[in-house]
Write an enzyme that holds these catalytic residues in place. Structure first.
Site, PDB file in Angstrom:
ATOM      1  N   ALA A  34       0.863  -1.191   0.000  1.00  0.00           N
ATOM      2  CA  ALA A  34       0.000   0.000   0.000  1.00  0.00           C
ATOM      3  C   ALA A  34       0.901   1.242   0.000  1.00  0.00           C
ATOM      4  CB  ALA A  34      -0.970  -0.015   1.178  1.00  0.00           C
ATOM      5  N   HIS A  36       2.895   4.616  -0.481  1.00  0.00           N
ATOM      6  CA  HIS A  36       2.553   6.036  -0.636  1.00  0.00           C
ATOM      7  C   HIS A  36       3.854   6.810  -0.790  1.00  0.00           C
ATOM      8  CE1 HIS A  36       3.794   6.196   3.517  1.00  0.00           C
ATOM      9  NE2 HIS A  36       2.856   5.312   3.853  1.00  0.00           N
ATOM     10  N   ASP A  37       3.737   8.138  -0.866  1.00  0.00           N
ATOM     11  CA  ASP A  37       4.944   8.942  -1.127  1.00  0.00           C
ATOM     12  C   ASP A  37       5.988   8.820  -0.011  1.00  0.00           C
ATOM     13  OD1 ASP A  37       3.961   9.697  -3.520  1.00  0.00           O
ATOM     14  OD2 ASP A  37       3.463  11.755  -2.953  1.00  0.00           O
ATOM     15  N   HIS A  39       6.836   5.963   1.484  1.00  0.00           N
ATOM     16  CA  HIS A  39       7.651   4.809   1.058  1.00  0.00           C
ATOM     17  C   HIS A  39       8.548   5.193  -0.116  1.00  0.00           C
ATOM     18  CE1 HIS A  39       4.047   2.475   2.682  1.00  0.00           C
ATOM     19  NE2 HIS A  39       5.047   2.008   3.397  1.00  0.00           N
ATOM     20  N   GLY A 149      11.161   4.952   7.784  1.00  0.00           N
ATOM     21  CA  GLY A 149      10.643   6.306   7.993  1.00  0.00           C
ATOM     22  C   GLY A 149      10.623   6.663   9.471  1.00  0.00           C
ATOM     23  N   LYS A 151       8.380   8.335  10.683  1.00  0.00           N
ATOM     24  CA  LYS A 151       6.958   8.291  11.059  1.00  0.00           C
ATOM     25  C   LYS A 151       6.748   7.198  12.127  1.00  0.00           C
ATOM     26  CE  LYS A 151       2.394   7.458  10.383  1.00  0.00           C
ATOM     27  NZ  LYS A 151       2.345   6.047  10.530  1.00  0.00           N
ATOM     28  N   ASP A 152       7.408   6.047  11.932  1.00  0.00           N
ATOM     29  CA  ASP A 152       7.377   4.972  12.932  1.00  0.00           C
ATOM     30  C   ASP A 152       8.688   5.049  13.718  1.00  0.00           C
ATOM     31  OD1 ASP A 152       4.866   3.630  12.154  1.00  0.00           O
ATOM     32  OD2 ASP A 152       5.931   3.326  10.279  1.00  0.00           O
ATOM     33  N   ILE A 178       6.984  11.963   5.688  1.00  0.00           N
ATOM     34  CA  ILE A 178       6.387  12.720   4.570  1.00  0.00           C
ATOM     35  C   ILE A 178       4.911  12.956   4.929  1.00  0.00           C
ATOM     36  CG2 ILE A 178       5.934  12.751   2.081  1.00  0.00           C
ATOM     37  CD1 ILE A 178       8.933  12.740   2.751  1.00  0.00           C
TER      38      ILE A 178
HETATM   39  O1  PAF Z   1       6.829  -0.307   8.828  1.00  0.00           O
HETATM   40  C1  PAF Z   1       6.382  -1.340   8.261  1.00  0.00           C
HETATM   41  O2  PAF Z   1       5.743  -1.277   7.212  1.00  0.00           O
HETATM   42  C2  PAF Z   1       6.622  -2.687   8.896  1.00  0.00           C
HETATM   43  O3  PAF Z   1       6.569  -2.608  10.283  1.00  0.00           O
HETATM   44  C3  PAF Z   1       7.927  -3.364   8.440  1.00  0.00           C
HETATM   45  C4  PAF Z   1       9.144  -2.568   8.868  1.00  0.00           C
HETATM   46  C5  PAF Z   1       7.910  -3.522   6.920  1.00  0.00           C
HETATM   47  C6  PAF Z   1       8.044  -4.753   9.061  1.00  0.00           C
HETATM   48  O4  PAF Z   1       6.992  -5.564   8.674  1.00  0.00           O
END
Ligand code: PAF
Length: 280
Positions: A34, A36-37, A39, A149, A151-152, A178
């Site tokens: 899924a 988005h910008d 990623h 990111g 963001k997390d 972003i």
């Molecule tokens: O941030 C995510 O999308 C997920 O936690 C990751 C790092 C791909 C692990 O599944």
């Protein structure tokens, strides 16, 4: 050109082995799809410093705390592949569950300390799932560089810690969050917001910015937080899991930004859990 989509570990190893033998930098962008910008900014960062780039797409069942959440997670593989075309990456690795967790799989990677606050408390087991899958993805892809990111942010700290603790030969790069034009942090989960909820969602970031400005003027954090919680409630938010001021490195709670600090929030809006964080 659409990048090659690899679904098995042997197919992945077949392309990475020669790169490894040549000492190439292999950049990996782990995702659950899924795209988005946010990623895509990680992919651009990887392309800028690595010889080869792999984007992984794997909706990791071990990091979901509810089966409903796992089932509802958006899956948009064909569109994701299209979005990646312009970056000319080397491959998309989309393993099925058996490639990551083959029958008899019995290992969990667990990071202490950093995972005992915020999402570690509100999503029990989540970070064990993340740490385990990220370790697998690093070793399977032979990553030399990996891109995550901010963001997390808690996840970024956990991954940085595990790479260091396990002597994994990978540089973990943290890249800026972003945002949409109205300030909402980009997230795959935003796709789950109704139109009505989407118009309200930026209020979370607005309230965080308001607190950050107040902290700059040395206003009291607790008082500002109470007022923000009140306004979030009025804007239609449900439960706020946390709205914390924490140290940027060890994530300890602070009541003043006496050292590099960040504001962290997780709040529910119309059944969707939004998270965000900003430096203060
Ligand atoms: O941030 C995510 O999308 C997920 O936690 C990751 C790092 C791909 C692990 O599944």
């Amino acid at each position: 050109m659409t990048p090659a989509i690899l679904r098995s570990l042997p197919a992945l190893r077949a392309i990475t082995r020669p790169w490894q033998m040549n000492g190439a930098r292999i950049g990996v962008v782990p995702t659950m799809g899924a795209l988005h910008d946010g990623h895509l900014s990680l992919v651009a960062a990887a392309k800028a410093v690595c010889d080869h780039v792999i984007v992984t797409i794997f909706v990791n069942p071990r990091q979901f705390t509810s089966q409903d959440d796992l089932a509802a997670y958006p899956r948009t593989e064909a569109e994701d592949a299209r979005k990646l075309e312009r970056f000319e990456i080397d491959a998309i690795y989309c393993p099925d569950v058996a490639q990551i967790y083959p029958s008899g799989f019995a290992t969990t990677v667990s990071v202490a300390g950093l995972t005992e606050v915020m999402d570690g408390v509100h999503r029990p087991g989540h970070f064990d799932g993340v740490a385990t899958v990220v370790t697998k993805l690093f070793t399977q892809t032979s990553a030399t560089d990996a891109f995550f990111g901010e963001k997390d942010y808690q996840q970024l700290q956990v991954v940085t810690r595990l790479a260091q603790d396990l002597d994994l030969p990978v540089i973990v790069h943290g890249c800026p969050t972003i945002r949409e034009i109205d300030g909402l942090a980009m997230s795959s989960r935003n796709l789950l917001l109704s139109d009505r909820a989407r118009t309200r969602a930026p209020v979370l970031h607005e309230e965080m910015e308001r607190i950050a400005e107040g902290l700059h003027r040395h206003e009291d954090f607790e008082t500002m937080r109470d007022a923000a919680l009140d306004r979030l409630d009025k804007a239609g938010f449900g439960r706020v899991d946390y709205l914390d001021l924490r140290a940027a490195d060890d994530l300890r709670l602070l009541d003043k930004p006496t050292r590099p600090a960040r504001l962290f929030a997780a709040a529910w809006l119309a059944g969707v859990r939004l998270i965000d964080n900003i430096a203060v």
